[in-house]
Design a protein around this motif. Structure first.
Motif, PDB file in Angstrom:
ATOM      1  N   VAL A 209       3.560  -4.561  -0.514  1.00 19.72           N
ATOM      2  CA  VAL A 209       3.663  -5.705  -1.415  1.00 19.72           C
ATOM      3  C   VAL A 209       4.523  -5.636  -2.475  1.00 19.72           C
ATOM      4  O   VAL A 209       4.975  -4.708  -2.783  1.00 19.72           O
ATOM      5  CB  VAL A 209       2.158  -5.631  -2.114  1.00 19.72           C
ATOM      6  N   LYS A 269      -4.539  -4.240  -3.540  1.00 26.81           N
ATOM      7  CA  LYS A 269      -3.691  -5.596  -2.920  1.00 26.81           C
ATOM      8  C   LYS A 269      -3.415  -5.578  -1.586  1.00 26.81           C
ATOM      9  O   LYS A 269      -3.294  -6.798  -0.922  1.00 26.81           O
ATOM     10  CB  LYS A 269      -2.671  -5.832  -4.104  1.00 26.81           C
ATOM     11  N   ARG A 270      -3.141  -4.535  -1.061  1.00 28.78           N
ATOM     12  CA  ARG A 270      -2.456  -4.553   0.286  1.00 28.78           C
ATOM     13  C   ARG A 270      -3.955  -5.022   1.225  1.00 28.78           C
ATOM     14  O   ARG A 270      -3.701  -5.786   2.233  1.00 28.78           O
ATOM     15  CB  ARG A 270      -1.876  -3.140   0.596  1.00 28.78           C
ATOM     16  N   LYS A 272      -6.595  -6.748   0.553  1.00 34.42           N
ATOM     17  CA  LYS A 272      -6.584  -8.052   0.457  1.00 34.42           C
ATOM     18  C   LYS A 272      -5.449  -9.074   1.239  1.00 34.42           C
ATOM     19  O   LYS A 272      -5.782  -9.970   1.694  1.00 34.42           O
ATOM     20  CB  LYS A 272      -6.370  -8.714  -1.234  1.00 34.42           C
ATOM     21  N   ALA A 273      -4.135  -8.368   1.081  1.00 34.80           N
ATOM     22  CA  ALA A 273      -3.144  -9.298   1.554  1.00 34.80           C
ATOM     23  C   ALA A 273      -3.227  -9.309   3.484  1.00 34.80           C
ATOM     24  O   ALA A 273      -2.857 -10.269   3.829  1.00 34.80           O
ATOM     25  CB  ALA A 273      -1.597  -8.724   1.407  1.00 34.80           C
ATOM     26  N   ILE A 274      -3.782  -8.192   3.917  1.00 35.60           N
ATOM     27  CA  ILE A 274      -3.937  -8.232   5.411  1.00 35.60           C
ATOM     28  C   ILE A 274      -5.275  -8.424   5.830  1.00 35.60           C
ATOM     29  O   ILE A 274      -5.168  -8.775   7.028  1.00 35.60           O
ATOM     30  CB  ILE A 274      -3.491  -6.751   5.789  1.00 35.60           C
ATOM     31  N   PRO A 277      -5.717 -12.979   4.017  1.00 39.42           N
ATOM     32  CA  PRO A 277      -4.312 -13.442   3.670  1.00 39.42           C
ATOM     33  C   PRO A 277      -4.615 -14.829   3.018  1.00 39.42           C
ATOM     34  O   PRO A 277      -3.660 -14.795   2.114  1.00 39.42           O
ATOM     35  CB  PRO A 277      -3.411 -13.479   4.971  1.00 39.42           C
ATOM     36  N   SER A 280      -5.207 -14.561  -0.480  1.00 41.22           N
ATOM     37  CA  SER A 280      -4.177 -13.471  -1.474  1.00 41.22           C
ATOM     38  C   SER A 280      -3.017 -14.482  -2.035  1.00 41.22           C
ATOM     39  O   SER A 280      -2.557 -15.165  -1.121  1.00 41.22           O
ATOM     40  CB  SER A 280      -3.814 -12.449  -0.605  1.00 41.22           C
ATOM     41  N   ASP A 281      -2.750 -13.877  -3.069  1.00 45.03           N
ATOM     42  CA  ASP A 281      -1.549 -14.579  -3.834  1.00 45.03           C
ATOM     43  C   ASP A 281      -0.217 -13.794  -3.474  1.00 45.03           C
ATOM     44  O   ASP A 281       0.832 -14.007  -4.014  1.00 45.03           O
ATOM     45  CB  ASP A 281      -1.807 -14.724  -5.186  1.00 45.03           C
ATOM     46  N   GLU A 282      -0.444 -12.652  -3.082  1.00 46.49           N
ATOM     47  CA  GLU A 282       0.618 -11.535  -2.921  1.00 46.49           C
ATOM     48  C   GLU A 282       1.427 -12.089  -1.796  1.00 46.49           C
ATOM     49  O   GLU A 282       1.245 -12.434  -0.617  1.00 46.49           O
ATOM     50  CB  GLU A 282      -0.088 -10.277  -2.280  1.00 46.49           C
ATOM     51  N   THR A 283       2.968 -11.744  -2.146  1.00 51.01           N
ATOM     52  CA  THR A 283       3.995 -11.817  -1.008  1.00 51.01           C
ATOM     53  C   THR A 283       3.950 -10.473  -0.288  1.00 51.01           C
ATOM     54  O   THR A 283       4.362  -9.240  -0.776  1.00 51.01           O
ATOM     55  CB  THR A 283       5.126 -11.866  -1.782  1.00 51.01           C
ATOM     56  N   ALA A 284       3.629 -10.275   0.814  1.00 49.07           N
ATOM     57  CA  ALA A 284       3.307  -9.309   1.584  1.00 49.07           C
ATOM     58  C   ALA A 284       4.201  -8.782   2.863  1.00 49.07           C
ATOM     59  O   ALA A 284       4.371  -9.869   3.820  1.00 49.07           O
ATOM     60  CB  ALA A 284       1.731  -8.903   2.052  1.00 49.07           C
TER      61      ALA A 284
END
Length: 520
Positions: A209, A269-270, A272-274, A277, A280-284
């Motif tokens: 992330v 955060k990770r 949530k990102a995977i 997705p 999630s607001d993350e750029t993963a």
């Protein structure tokens, strides 16, 4: 105040407390001496070594020498030979500096020498449930963790997937050097910049992330503080002093709590990102080391997966293992290129002839014979650390005719092997041509024979060896392609004295002059 005055004052002011303290101290010393005698009666025929005092062993001799530990060891090698015993308080160390003995122990009889000594109490605070790759005892937990790291994270195919992370970090490195040079009349600190680039790559690989620079800096500060906390202190060698280290233990516990709280945020955060997705607001990234750990069965057949604290421990060791060692390797490498400008020129010519005016890419490294020779000579001449991680034996055994009991620390002194004149011609000289010409060579895995072991050898060889060599090759190639490096002050000699600070760094940190090269 003298010790006698202190005792008299304490007895007058706090008679009960002082007498209790004195009774505990005397009892502890008596028990320690009895333990020491029993301990040593069962450890006959150890390798020779300097005679020491009961309980404290050779601690006073080492302290009086005024030397760094590796310098003290070098002095003893000249006296006692390539295998000797050193006692530092409760720790018995067998120091080995011979290539053939290292091969016999770690390759021919690898299973016997594949475990680790018991960790110190402070280290255990940061090794949740003892679930770590580097310090786990030889057995099913270690095999599971290592297999996961090597197969799912550090295989050659998997490493290629992180090419974009490395490119991004290399671009940031070049821009940081340019900016620092512009603000400081061409002067840059080498270790600080190279270490930051290595850390950025590992963060991306570990968490997958995006992190703001403020978070990167805080993570780095916390990791460094922990490394200082687990660095052996006097009470680690003399457990009798442990009750007087309450402040140090409390600080270590607080550091651990802060680390867990901070890192768990990125773990969440990770997840949530995977797993979600869309929400999630993350750029993963598409993959990370964490992904391999979420559902890992640490013990085969068990339903237990790593807890959040376990995940923090595993991520911490992944980051710590590759940051300082890589940064230090680059510092030594640039220092050698400054001290040997003809080698720097040859390397630049090879880069120029291989890639022209575009930036060096990973695929180019395989074509650069001289670059690979420079890096191999760098690892021979300046291994990441003076000693491999401590080894232990799984059962009592012998080596070179001496007894090797369970519970001793077996330490392999790397410069004693990589600078052995019986193995290498002119071993103190930085000479990449020894590898280009085929005059000399060495398999750094040690399988075909031990001549240098910068990453260790055998079953506990560093699992990140392939990743580290990729990073060092690429970083040096980019730094030489973009800049001409020279000494500061102009005309001065590079000081190649070293010191051990997590990794072997230059005793006098390298500050160099850089001149941007013309790119058409």
């Amino acid at each position: 105040m003298s010790l006698l005055s202190f005792c008299q004052t304490s007895l007058e002011l706090f008679p009960n407390v002082f007498l209790t303290f004195l009774a505990i101290l005397i009892t502890g010393l008596v028990l320690a001496i009895i333990t020491y005698r029993n301990h040593n009666s069962n450890r006959k025929n150890l390798p020779p070594g300097p005679p020491g005092w009961p309980v404290i062993g050779n601690l006073c001799q080492f302290a009086r020498s005024g030397k760094q530990f590796f310098e003290y060891v070098e002095e003893l090698i000249d006296i006692y030979g390539p295998i000797f015993t050193l006692r530092l308080g409760s720790r018995t160390m067998i120091i080995i500096s011979d290539a053939s003995l290292a091969h016999e122990a770690l390759i021919e009889r690898g299973a016997q020498f594949a475990t680790r000594p018991i960790e110190t109490p402070t280290r255990k605070i940061f090794s949740s449930s003892e679930i770590t790759v580097h310090s786990a005892m030889y057995g099913p937990v270690w095999r599971s963790l290592r297999r996961n790291m090597v197969q799912n994270m550090l295989s050659s195919n998997r490493l290629k997937e992180f090419g974009s992370a490395r490119k991004s970090a290399m671009d940031k490195l070049i821009e940081r050097i340019k900016s620092e040079a512009k603000d400081n009349k061409g002067l840059v600190w080498v270790l600080r910049n190279s270490r930051f680039a290595a850390f950025c790559v590992l963060l991306d690989m570990c968490f997958g992330v995006e992190m703001e620079e403020e978070s990167i800096e805080k993570m780095d500060q916390m990791m460094t503080a922990i490394l200082y906390a687990v660095d052996p202190k006097l009470h680690d060698y003399l457990p009798i002093l442990t009750p007087f280290n309450a402040g140090g233990r409390n600080r270590a516990l607080e550091l651990r709590r802060e680390l867990v709280e901070f890192v768990v945020r990125f773990i969440e955060k990770r997840k949530k990102a995977i797993w979600n997705p869309e929400g999630s607001d993350e750029t993963a990234s598409s993959f990370s080391y964490l992904d391999t750990l979420f559902d890992l069965r640490v013990v085969e057949g068990s339903e237990t997966t790593p807890s959040d604290e376990d995940l923090v421990t595993l991520c911490s060791e992944f980051l710590n293992a590759g940051t300082d060692t890589t940064g230090a390797a680059i510092e030594w490498g640039i220092a050698e290129l400054i001290a040997n400008p003809e080698i720097q020129s040859r390397l630049y010519d090879e880069i120029k002839s291989t890639v022209g005016d575009r930036a060096v890419e990973e695929k180019d490294v395989d074509k650069m014979v001289f670059l690979q020779a420079v890096v191999k000579e760098l690892l021979r001449r300046h291994p990441p650390t003076y000693f491999t991680l401590s080894h232990g034996v799984t059962e009592p055994t012998t080596l070179s005719g001496y007894n090797i009991p369970v519970g001793v620390n077996i330490e392999f002194y790397l410069p004693g092997i990589s600078e052995d004149p019986k193995i290498w011609s002119d071993p103190k000289k930085f000479d990449p041509d020894r590898f280009v010409s085929g005059r000399e060579d060495a398999d750094i895995t040690g399988v075909a024979g031990v001549k240098m072991m910068p990453f260790g050898v055998g079953r506990r060889i560093c699992p990140g060896m392939g990743m580290a060599t990729v990073h060092v090759n690429l970083m040096i190639a980019r730094m030489v392609q973009e800049f001409e490096w020279s000494e500061y002050p102009p005309g001065s000699d590079v000081d190649f004295s070293g010191k051990l600070v997590f990794a072997v760094v230059m005793k006098k940190p390298l500050r160099a002059m850089v001149k941007p090269r013309a790119r058409i």
